[in-house]
Design an enzyme around this catalytic site. Structure first.
Site, PDB file in Angstrom:
ATOM      1  N   GLU A 270       3.003   3.341  10.414  1.00 37.34           N
ATOM      2  CA  GLU A 270       4.013   2.351  10.021  1.00 37.34           C
ATOM      3  C   GLU A 270       5.424   2.925  10.129  1.00 37.34           C
ATOM      4  O   GLU A 270       6.234   2.801   9.206  1.00 37.34           O
ATOM      5  CB  GLU A 270       3.737   1.849   8.602  1.00 37.34           C
ATOM      6  CG  GLU A 270       2.404   1.131   8.495  1.00 37.34           C
ATOM      7  CD  GLU A 270       2.122   0.546   7.109  1.00 37.34           C
ATOM      8  OE1 GLU A 270       2.929   0.729   6.184  1.00 37.34           O
ATOM      9  OE2 GLU A 270       1.070  -0.105   6.960  1.00 37.34           O
TER      10      GLU A 270
ATOM     11  N   GLU B 254      -5.843   0.813   9.317  1.00 39.32           N
ATOM     12  CA  GLU B 254      -5.767   0.760   7.848  1.00 39.32           C
ATOM     13  C   GLU B 254      -6.090  -0.658   7.400  1.00 39.32           C
ATOM     14  O   GLU B 254      -5.641  -1.623   8.011  1.00 39.32           O
ATOM     15  CB  GLU B 254      -4.355   1.162   7.409  1.00 39.32           C
ATOM     16  CG  GLU B 254      -4.231   1.399   5.917  1.00 39.32           C
ATOM     17  CD  GLU B 254      -2.831   1.889   5.539  1.00 39.32           C
ATOM     18  OE1 GLU B 254      -2.306   2.819   6.190  1.00 39.32           O
ATOM     19  OE2 GLU B 254      -2.270   1.322   4.595  1.00 39.32           O
TER      20      GLU B 254
END
Ligand code: GAL
Length: 834
Positions: free
Chosen positions: A421, A529
């Site tokens: 991210e 994730e």
């Protein structure tokens, strides 16, 4: 002078496993007897002459942050675990034999958090800002042979916050000295690949980096021997290399292995490769590498294949802390985590979001776990005020290169992740210009960035950075795919636009999984994730079918006076998914290679949806102490062949309560529930269901679940309303441990009523005491809101359980752990260190 034992000799005798023949390298445990001082007022802890008599003596690995109580005002904040940073100095005096004058001496650190500087005899030998990478220094030029030497390490974790989770502080991984002849295999100097694998034979390509540090030209014979798991030589080869003075060279050799045994999750079979260097017939170095033979392949429509067979990656993300032990690495603590996860059916680990301890990868190799080995949580754009982003420009090439060189022989590692991210996924702006020229220079002019497409301006700046990192990873190891965990929108995400990722990696966004191949028709897909469901072990909010989204939206605050999250699978972060909802989606699509659930274990820091007074996470399927939450058994029922019938919650409620009782089960076609002998009905899972439920007005007594297959009872489970506690129960995961000064026994404390029922709401204080060859290394109970140091030898029970971690002191003999519970009683358990 006499008091300094020639320690190289002493240690090589004491640790036969660590030392090879006189003519070859010596690998010496360098963890013991350091002096430590936590103090930023020390002007210069590196001075050769310094009075350290009032410094603490300790053994590494060491994490100083975990020794403190938790406090709101530590600058790491609740997000960083509410524990202190600071500036620490470590020093050690050591003797180096005169005989080693002709040799090379290196000091190897597996990880120091963070910004470490190392001095030998007052001379600075190096600086390494990244707190997760492994590094080594050639300290030969700084040593005094035949006399005492001083190593000093300055560890600077003052600037806070610098992490979104608990980082720990100190020399928290292992340290060793390596002594070689001047002709030697360099650090991480072998690279073993398997260009050809079939049932009859496999080709093992062994590339070895060799250094000749002599002033003479040398002819080096490089011999490779491959041993199978029984210690039998199954292949060998040798060849000669002319080495000019002061040069490094690499040599590629290939051997054939007849009828290779493949490494797999079920049979994690390892070969041992011994590389020997000879000069003029004399053995100069012997270097051992473990590796495995396996084929990995990701398919756009069919997902992941291991050795030609489809395997769903049922993975979890974990941070690096070990609960009450902090980040100080301990092999047994890691192994226990993996054992617990294996029991649930987990087959893969994501090292979120940094390079792991090397011991974790060794264990994954040995225990049959797949690994996504991750490098960074941020690139140039910061996430916390003082994080690695400010070192990224200067250090990322070195850090990523070293990580991959260190880890590329592990058969468990199947994916490189270049980031999680990262801020760059949100778009290209001129301010984020990468200094491409710098990056290219750092890459030794490999020119991985500049190609026809980039010249034509096809890629934006952040896409170029993605290409640069992915190409760098592939230039060091082209045998594994490169991905990144992305949560930015697909269409405008520069990481996807870069076309440089071998695997599309998504965090969350499960609603987009179905169509992913339409949008990325050439690139396989993995859920890097998922989930981010929230639970406090033992705490339940009814009715269980009301979904609690905490907070309602990611940017809104959330408060609840309990500071707890419901342990039915009914509570989640707004960007996340309930466990069952997520698995229902993932299991139906073959093109989804698998997932890494956030998270396997609770970790220190990031107490979403709360902030202080909470200080550790709610995301784990297993709590911080290692006690599984209920949803563990949902996965066990789906991911393993074990017989599963798990009913919850406990049965200690108040009159007037209405309680949902859930059952996770497999292998049965119905479950019938009885309350005090009276049937509450049969339930069967529909095609999409992962549990069954009964809504039950509480009535004290006995709950019994009976699982049947075609009318025949195959499993039963009972839960009783517990009365007052009268007995202390201690259960050790192992009563016999190694007398090596590291090994651990994890002892669970519960209280039982007069009928032997565990008391599920017990919260009494337990005071521990150890006699004999051990001590308390930590205590915990999984409570996210307790502020007593996890090193303290006392702990309250939390929802009926707490844990004492007992560590051997290096001596063999008995260890007696005593647990004293106020108002209930005292119990001891005898452990043995051998
Ligand atoms: C993800 C992030 C993780 C963790 C998680 C919590 O977006 O990658 O590091 O913060 O959220 O839900």
């Amino acid at each position: 002078m006499k008091k300094f034992i020639p320690f190289l000799l002493a240690l090589s005798l004491a640790l036969p496993g660590f030392s090879v023949q006189n003519n070859s390298r010596k690998v010496i445990d360098f963890n013991n007897n350091w002096k430590f001082c936590l103090n930023d007022t020390i002007v210069d802890g590196s001075l050769v002459k310094l009075d350290v008599s009032n410094w603490r003596t300790l053994n590494l690995p060491h994490d100083w942050s975990i020794e403190s109580d938790f406090k709101e005002d530590f600058p790491a904040s609740a997000g960083g675990g509410a524990l202190p940073g600071g500036l620490g100095w470590y020093r050690k005096t050591f003797f180096v034999d005169k005989k080693d004058k002709q040799n090379k001496v290196f000091v190897e650190f597996d990880g120091v958090y963070q910004k470490s500087k190392v001095w030998i005899n007052g001379q600075l030998v190096g600086y390494r800002p990244n707190g997760y990478v492994s590094f080594s220094y050639d300290i030969t030029p700084f040593l005094k042979f035949g006399s005492e030497n001083v190593i000093a390490v300055r560890v600077d974790n003052t600037q806070q916050p610098n992490s979104r989770w608990y980082s720990g502080s100190g020399i928290y991984r292992n340290v060793r000295l390596v002594v070689t002849k001047p002709v030697y295999v360099e650090q991480w100097g072998t690279y073993i690949t398997t260009p050809v694998i079939n049932n009859d034979s496999a080709a093992l390509a062994i590339s070895t980096n060799i250094k000749n540090d002599m002033k003479l030209r040398r002819e080096v014979k490089v011999e490779q021997k491959v041993y199978d798991a029984d210690g039998k030589i199954v292949a060998s080869t040798d060849g000669n290399l002319i080495m000019l003075p002061a040069t490094s060279k690499s040599m590629l050799q290939t051997v054939q292995i007849h009828k290779p045994i493949r490494w797999s999750i079920e049979n994690p079979y390892l070969y041992k490769i011994v590389t020997s260097l000879y000069v003029q017939g004399l053995l100069k170095d012997e270097y051992v590498t473990y590796s495995g033979i396996r084929e990995i392949y990701f398919d756009v429509t069919k997902g992941f294949f291991l050795n030609g067979k489809p395997v769903k990656i049922n993975g979890v993300c974990n941070h690096h802390d070990l609960g009450a032990l902090g980040t100080a690495v301990n092999t047994r603590a890691l192994e226990r985590q993996l054992e617990i996860l294996k029991g649930m059916g987990v087959n893969a680990i994501r090292t979120s979001h940094n390079p792991p301890a090397p011991e974790l990868l060794d264990l994954c190799d040995r225990m049959g776990f797949l690994v996504m080995d991750e490098a960074f949580d941020m690139w140039r754009k910061k996430k916390t005020k003082f994080d690695y982003s400010s070192d990224f420009e200067e250090w990322h090439v070195r850090d990523l290169t070293d990580q991959i060189k260190r880890d590329r022989n592990h058969p468990s590692v199947i994916i490189w992740s270049i980031g999680n991210e990262v801020g760059e996924q949100w778009g290209d702006t001129p301010a984020e210009d990468v200094d491409l020229q710098q990056a290219n220079i750092a890459l030794n002019n490999k020119k991985v960035i500049e190609n026809e497409d980039t010249k034509k301006g096809k890629y934006g700046k952040n896409a170029l950075l993605t290409r640069h990192l992915a190409d760098l990873a592939r230039s060091i190891d082209p045998t594994r795919p490169v991905t990144a965990g992305c949560n930015g929108t697909q269409d405008s995400n520069p990481l996807f636009q870069s076309e440089a990722l071998d695997l599309i990696g998504f965090n969350y966004h499960e609603q987009e999984f179905a169509d992913i191949t339409k949008r990325h028709p050439k690139t396989p897909f993995i859920v890097t994730e998922s989930v981010s469901s929230l639970q406090t072990r033992g705490f339940y909010v009814n009715p269980s079918d009301k979904v609690l989204i905490c907070p309602e939206r990611w940017d809104k605050p959330y408060t609840n006076p309990t500071q707890k999250c419901s342990a039915y699978d009914n509570c989640r972060a707004p960007w996340g998914t309930l466990h069952e909802d997520n698995w229902r989606i993932i299991k139906q699509y073959p093109h989804v290679s698998g997932q890494f659930i956030w998270t396997g274990f609770d970790y220190l820091g990031e107490p979403t949806p709360y902030w202080w007074p909470s200080r550790s996470s709610y995301f784990g399927i297993v709590d911080l102490a290692g006690f599984p939450k209920d949803v563990y058994y949902m996965y066990q029922s789906e991911w393993t062949n074990k017989d599963v019938l798990h009913i919850f919650p406990h049965w200690n409620w108040q009159p007037g309560d209405t309680v949902d009782i859930w059952a996770y089960y497999n292998k049965a076609d119905e479950v019938e529930l009885y309350l005090n002998g009276k049937s509450l009905g049969k339930r069967s899972k529909g095609e999409d269901d992962l549990h069954v439920m009964w809504r039950v007005p509480f009535e004290a007594g006995n709950i019994k679940a009976v699982a049947r297959l075609r009318g025949k009872t195959i499993m039963t489970k009972e839960v009783n309303t517990a009365g007052e506690p009268v007995t202390v129960k201690l259960t050790a995961d192992r009563t016999s441990i190694k007398a090596d000064g590291n090994d651990l026994s994890f002892v669970t404390v519960e209280l039982l009523d007069k009928n032997g029922n565990p008391c599920p709401l017990a919260d009494q204080l337990v005071r521990f005491n150890v006699e004999g060859q051990g001590s308390i290394a930590g205590t915990d109970n999984g409570d996210q809101n307790n502020h007593t140091s996890l090193k303290k030898p006392e702990r309250h029970l939390f929802y009926g359980k707490c844990l004492a971690i007992v560590q051997n002191n290096g001596e063999a003999g008995k260890i007696i752990l005593k647990a004293d519970v106020e108002g209930v009683g005292v119990k001891t358990i005898e452990l043995e260190a051998k």
